[in-house]
Scaffold this motif. Structure first.
Motif, short mmCIF file in Angstrom:
data_model
loop_
_atom_site.label_atom_id
_atom_site.label_comp_id
_atom_site.label_asym_id
_atom_site.label_seq_id
_atom_site.Cartn_x
_atom_site.Cartn_y
_atom_site.Cartn_z
N UNK B 254 0.85 -1.18 0.00
CA UNK B 254 0.00 0.00 0.00
C UNK B 254 0.89 1.23 0.00
N UNK B 255 0.54 2.20 -0.83
CA UNK B 255 1.28 3.45 -0.84
C UNK B 255 0.33 4.51 -0.29
N UNK B 256 0.72 5.16 0.78
CA UNK B 256 -0.19 6.08 1.44
C UNK B 256 0.59 7.26 2.01
N UNK B 257 0.37 8.46 1.51
CA UNK B 257 -0.43 8.90 0.37
C UNK B 257 -0.02 8.20 -0.92
N UNK B 258 -1.04 7.94 -1.74
CA UNK B 258 -0.82 7.12 -2.93
C UNK B 258 -0.08 7.89 -4.01
N UNK B 259 0.77 7.18 -4.73
CA UNK B 259 1.46 7.70 -5.89
C UNK B 259 1.05 6.81 -7.06
N UNK B 260 0.42 7.29 -8.08
CA UNK B 260 0.27 8.67 -8.56
C UNK B 260 -1.06 9.35 -8.23
#
Lengths: 604, 512
Positions: B254-260
């Motif tokens: 999980x990317x958090x805050x998400x990129x892109x």
């Protein structure tokens, strides 16, 4: 230099591929391969030895042998046809691809077996009479031959057995291996980190003469790195850079190597890739040159840490080229590497189904301190070229040759390289500048493909821009290096070396007296009874018990028990204390041996 | 539980193909501002895709191993845009017609603040211990500082432990090391797509681990949902799908805050995803590399470390770095926080490949320790500058009638350029990207993020005003079909600070 008692050929060997049983040819190699993957500790044997024996025993068997070989080839070819009827498919799932790949490997292996059986037979049939001394000897208790094969795996596993069986539900198998490796191998290092010797604060702490670091010139280095030119900052240093490394650093490295390696032509910055330490360079190189399970030849004893880790990360294996402490007819000095030995090791590896992709050389050698002559170097490179092997040359200690009478020749100083596209040189500042904490390593290769592939690791093994700048300034300062740093460093190394070697001489301990590196390779066999690796380990623990860290020869895949590497590049005070502890341990050990000797006959 | 026998032969449906573009009807949610709508596509949407970074690749090198060939191919393909960019980089004075980089996610807004801080005397200490081999996990002083820093900024309910911290040279390395120690060769991680595409390479180079994309839709499906929303349902489907192909999934990224996307997961969502992972005994790697780059106050960001109770603390691994939040991607400092000692130890033993200079470790400890500077100088200024830059680019896009996700985090805007692709194909997407590059502006196309719908682009806005304006001007020219390039002065109404050492001005742009 005490040698081995009983040089002799292995004759109890059974055939791995029995040419008189063609039916075996299809199944046996496959099984050999499975065995290798299943980490079999069984003795793998060299059919070639056997063939040679047969040949020597009965020259008239020539025709018969050739017939057998032809028959064998026929069978193998059939087998290959069978295996290759499955067309390779790119869009298959990974398992399938791997299966295909494995099949391909088996096929390649089979071909190689046949070719080698033939060449081996030809060799035995009169081109050259095999010398008895060439065979590996069985001295240190049976296990030697087995260790030839999957030594690396074994070592990892032995180490992991030191710990109470380590189980984790979270880690992958390789993760468990990696973790076990960390737990065992670096237990010493961790203990040391927690209880380090300090001149004032902890005089009872561990003195580490096991890790190869140069602590003699920290004053010079600290002063140089504290100068204001080191602290320049610009936005490019904080941003992503060229993955190969900042152009200014690669240019400087090229200039630096041109000068210090005495390269006949100016080296090209485009051939330089910089990464976070020589371990990273090696690991990246190994990964792009070898597929998992493939191997590099390595003369042993050699510094194991480098490759041990690479095995864990990239599953590239090492095939040791065992060198002898004994001076034999083919060699002029102990542990001398000869092309014969390389040939033999390559043959052995190939017969075991190992695909050998290259040769790893360390020059100046670690732990021996040997420096290869120009001629030897050329021979090794020619050997590699003959077999299309890559040569990775680690010249990490090239500026740590402190004896003026020793002439170091960098591979980059050669007028023409036999196979420039397969010759890759590694250097870093860790040893020569005593800044292992900087994490800097450089690759120099003429092969653009290899350079590009290694550059892919620029993200994973990158160096901070700030560090790259400092390194550039450091390497640029030729004036300081030539007039201040190198002379001081060499004279301090020399003094420390003299101090240690005098102590060893007084104790009548045999050692290799070389003029390069940060270490002395010494023989403590006299203190082991029996002379086994178990006893070696016990002695190592005895040193540890006395707060002294040395490295036992087993760590370097030395095939003879009893050798230790001692790092002498420490300050006089800890060095003196260390030698005091060293002396105490050996005296204690001697006493115990005497008691043991007295008790043994009584038991009988 | 999911001890499915590994199947050998079933072929995965790897190619994303032009299959699925959904219709976005008038209900666009708050984030996605749309103008165009497309015809509904009859095909079923793809729910997941098994990444095969090597698909369609064949090696013909005589010197490299087969994986070496693939690795080189990674390098060559990654280089395509960058080589062009590096050969013709924009420079205000020396190369004003050079390429403007709105493609690389870097924060170039605060170099003045950083260089001042990094040049203070406390940063410049050199001592022998810093020059020698460190503890491979990182110097203790730094790990302690990281633990304190994360406790504070992640608002962890209890103080975090230095023992759980491993320091590496960037988050790329954390991904690589985690993949290696958690997975066998060929095993996989789930990852919601679109995602930061470089992760594919990070987990593949050494680890030979694959990513299974959990495809998200731009389409909004319900009243409380948003475009590209991740749901547990989607995770379940993707996991099942991968399992049915015999692919063993070991974890979730999980990317958090998400990129892109710039999305932020709410605590409830986060909890759900973690529960999902726990149910299936999956590791969760949470990449929080943008956690301090949430510049919109109204966005309530919550780190996974702030949760009262982690569902499966032994399988939750958090990564953070200074690359984005402190605008120093070139410094190569990243860190892993995990309560799992086995994982920490295993990752640490790979640190010999991913080490960081002792001198830089010292600098990082000094930086993270300076809470006053961070809170009173750096963060407020950084957020204000990010906000201004974001406002400017958002305004430009609105003026062009381009729908985009308007979030308050990260350095980028995820823009919908589908109306410029008549056929809606990835080839067109690539051609449009090429056209941008030809017009001297580098952006990133959606395919690079494994986005399943062609036509999405990521624009990085965290650059200085003069470059940003010029970049956006070039973007506009391409989209408006005007082909003349570059030489004209920027059309935006700011006065460019000519002296680059001065603080950049805020944008004073009227968003039309």
């Amino acid at each position: 230099m005490a040698g081995y008692k009983g040089p002799g050929l292995r004759r109890e060997a059974h055939l791995c591929c029995d040419p008189t049983h063609p039916s075996l040819s299809s199944s046996q190699p496959v099984e050999a391969k499975t065995k290798a993957q299943g980490m079999s500790h069984q003795s793998d044997v060299l059919p070639c030895d056997q063939l040679r024996d047969q040949v020597i025993g009965n020259q008239s068997s020539h025709t018969q042998l050739m017939e057998t070989l032809l028959h064998l080839r026929q069978t193998v070819d059939d087998c290959i046809t069978q295996l290759t009827t499955r067309p390779p498919q790119l869009d298959l799932p990974l398992e399938e691809q791997r299966h295909n790949q494995a099949t391909g490997e088996q096929e390649a292996f089979l071909r190689r077996v046949v070719n080698l059986l033939q060449s081996g037979a030809m060799w035995g049939l009169g081109l050259q009479a095999p010398r008895p001394t060439l065979g590996p000897r069985d001295d240190a208790g049976g296990g030697q031959q087995a260790q030839l094969s999957r030594q690396l795996d074994q070592l990892v596993h032995q180490l992991s057995h030191l710990e109470v069986a380590f189980v984790s539900h979270d880690l992958s198998n390789r993760g468990i291996d990696i973790s076990a490796f960390e737990r065992s191998k670096f237990q010493d290092f961790k203990t040391y980190q927690g209880d380090k010797y300090h001149e004032d604060k902890n005089t009872m702490g561990f003195i580490n003469l096991g890790v190869s670091e140069n602590k003699l010139c920290t004053d010079l280095m600290t002063e140089r790195l504290s100068r204001s030119d080191m602290n320049h900052l610009e936005d490019a240093l904080l941003q992503y850079s060229d993955q190969r490394g900042q152009p200014f650093l690669r240019e400087e490295v090229a200039r630096f190597l041109t000068y210090y390696c005495k390269s006949p032509a100016r080296l090209d910055p485009e051939n330089v890739v910089v990464l976070s330490g020589c371990c990273s360079v090696f690991s990246a190189l190994a990964t792009v040159l070898c597929d998992p399970g493939e191997a590099l030849l390595t003369p042993t004893p050699f510094f194991g840490g480098l490759v041990m880790g690479s095995y864990l990360y990239s599953k590239v294996e090492l095939m040791p080229v065992h060198l002898d402490s004994e001076i034999t007819d083919g060699s002029a000095r102990p542990f001398q590497l000869t092309v014969d030995k390389l040939e033999q090791a390559l043959l052995e590896a190939t017969l075991k189904g190992k695909k050998v992709r290259g040769l790893l050389l360390i020059n100046p050698q670690n732990p021996l301190g040997d420096v290869y002559s120009r001629d030897s170097l050329e021979e090794y490179l020619e050997f590699a070229k003959r077999y299309n092997l890559h040569v990775i040359i680690d010249e990490l200690y090239m500026l740590s040759v402190f004896d003026d009478s020793v002439t170091f020749r960098s591979v980059l100083s050669m007028e023409s390289l036999p196979d420039p596209n397969r010759t890759h040189m590694i250097w870093g500042t860790s040893k020569d500048f005593g800044i292992s904490g900087f994490r800097f390593g450089a690759l120099y290769t003429h092969n653009k493909e290899v350079a590009s592939a290694v550059s892919s690791f620029g993200f994973l093994n990158g160096i901070s821009g700030i560090t790259q700048y400092k390194l550039c300034r450091l390497l640029q300062d030729r004036e300081w290096i030539d007039k201040v740093y190198l002379p001081t460093n060499h004279s301090r190394l020399k003094a420390a070396h003299r101090y240690i070697t005098n102590k060893l001489k007084a104790l009548k301990i045999p050692f290799l007296n070389r003029g390069s590196g940060l270490y002395v390779w010494m023989n403590l066999k006299e203190y082991l009874q029996p002379c086994t690796f178990e006893e070696e380990l016990l002695l190592h623990h005895r040193f540890l018990g006395n707060k002294l860290i040395l490295s036992p020869g087993k760590t370097y895949m030395c095939k003879e028990p009893g050798w230790f590497r001692l790092i002498f590049s420490d300050k006089p005070l800890p060095l003196k204390l260390a030698m005091h502890r060293f002396y105490e341990v050996l005296a204690e050990q001697k006493r115990d041996l005497r008691v043991k000797q007295l008790e043994d006959p009584q038991k009988e | 539980m999911f001890a499915l026998p590994e199947k050998e032969s079933r072929a995965p449906s790897t190619c994303p193909g032009p299959a699925s573009t959904q219709d976005l009807d008038s209900n666009c949610g708050d984030g996605l501002e749309r103008e165009c709508s497309r015809k509904p596509d009859q095909k079923l949407p793809e729910l997941y895709g098994v990444g095969d970074p090597t698909a369609g690749f064949s090696s013909n090198s005589s010197h490299l191993s087969s994986r070496g060939g693939i690795i080189k191919w990674f390098w060559d393909s990654a280089e395509a845009g960058y080589r062009t960019y590096h050969m013709d980089e924009y420079d205000e004075d020396k190369n004003p017609s050079g390429i403007i980089n709105l493609g690389t996610s870097e924060n170039k807004l605060c170099f003045d603040l950083l260089s001042k801080r990094l040049s203070q005397s406390d940063m410049l200490r050199v001592e022998p211990a810093l020059l020698q081999y460190p503890d491979w996990r990182g110097h203790l002083f730094l790990r302690e500082e990281v633990a304190r820093f994360l406790s504070f900024y992640c608002k962890s309910p209890a103080p975090l432990q230095a023992e759980n911290v491993v320091v590496l040279n960037g988050c790329a390395s954390v991904f690589s090391a985690l993949a290696t120690v958690l997975c066998e060769v060929g095993e996989a991680f789930l990852i919601p797509a679109p995602y930061y595409g470089a992760i594919t390479q990070h987990v593949c180079l050494y680890g030979n681990v694959r990513l299974v994309s959990v495809y998200l839709d731009s389409e909004v499906t319900g009243p409380d949902t948003r475009p590209f929303q991740l749901t547990v349902e989607k995770l379940e489907m993707a996991l099942q799908g991968a399992n049915s192909q015999g692919i063993k999934v070991k974890g979730l990224i999980l990317i958090n805050p998400q990129n892109p996307l710039g999305d932020i997961y709410s605590p409830a969502e986060l909890q759900n995803f973690l529960e999902f992972a726990k149910r299936h005994e999956l590791h969760v790697m949470v990449d929080e590399v943008y956690m301090l780059s949430v510049f919109e106050e109204s966005v309530g960001y919550r780190s996974v470390l702030s949760l009262e109770r982690l569902p499966d603390p032994q399988r939750t691994h958090v990564m953070w770095a200074t690359s984005k939040d402190f605008g120093m991607s070139g410094l190569r400092f990243g860190t892993l926080y995990t309560e799992n000692r086995d994982v920490a130890t295993a990752v640490a033993s790979l640190c010999r490949y991913h080490g960081l200079s002792g001198l830089v470790q010292h600098q990082m400890a000094q930086l993270l320790r300076d809470r006053d500077w961070i809170n009173q100088v750096y963060l407020p200024e950084n957020h204000a500058r990010l906000k201004a830059a974001h406002t400017y680019v958002a305004g430009e896009l609105r003026a062009l009638g381009i729908p985009f996700l308007s979030r308050g985090a990260g350095f980028f805007i995820w823009a919908d350029l589908r109306k410029y692709l008549p056929e809606g194909s990835f080839e067109e997407e690539r051609r449009l990207w090429r056209r941008f590059l030809d017009h001297k502006v580098l952006v990133s196309f959606g395919k690079a993020f494994e986005c399943k719908e062609p036509g999405w682009f990521r624009l990085v806005f965290s650059d200085k005003a003069h470059r940003l304006c010029l970049g956006m001007q070039r973007v506009r020219q391409v989209l408006e079909g005007k082909s003349q390039v570059a030489e004209d002065p920027p059309a935006c109404q700011t006065q460019e600070p000519r002296d680059r050492h001065r603080e950049p001005r805020r944008w004073s742009i009227n968003n039309k």
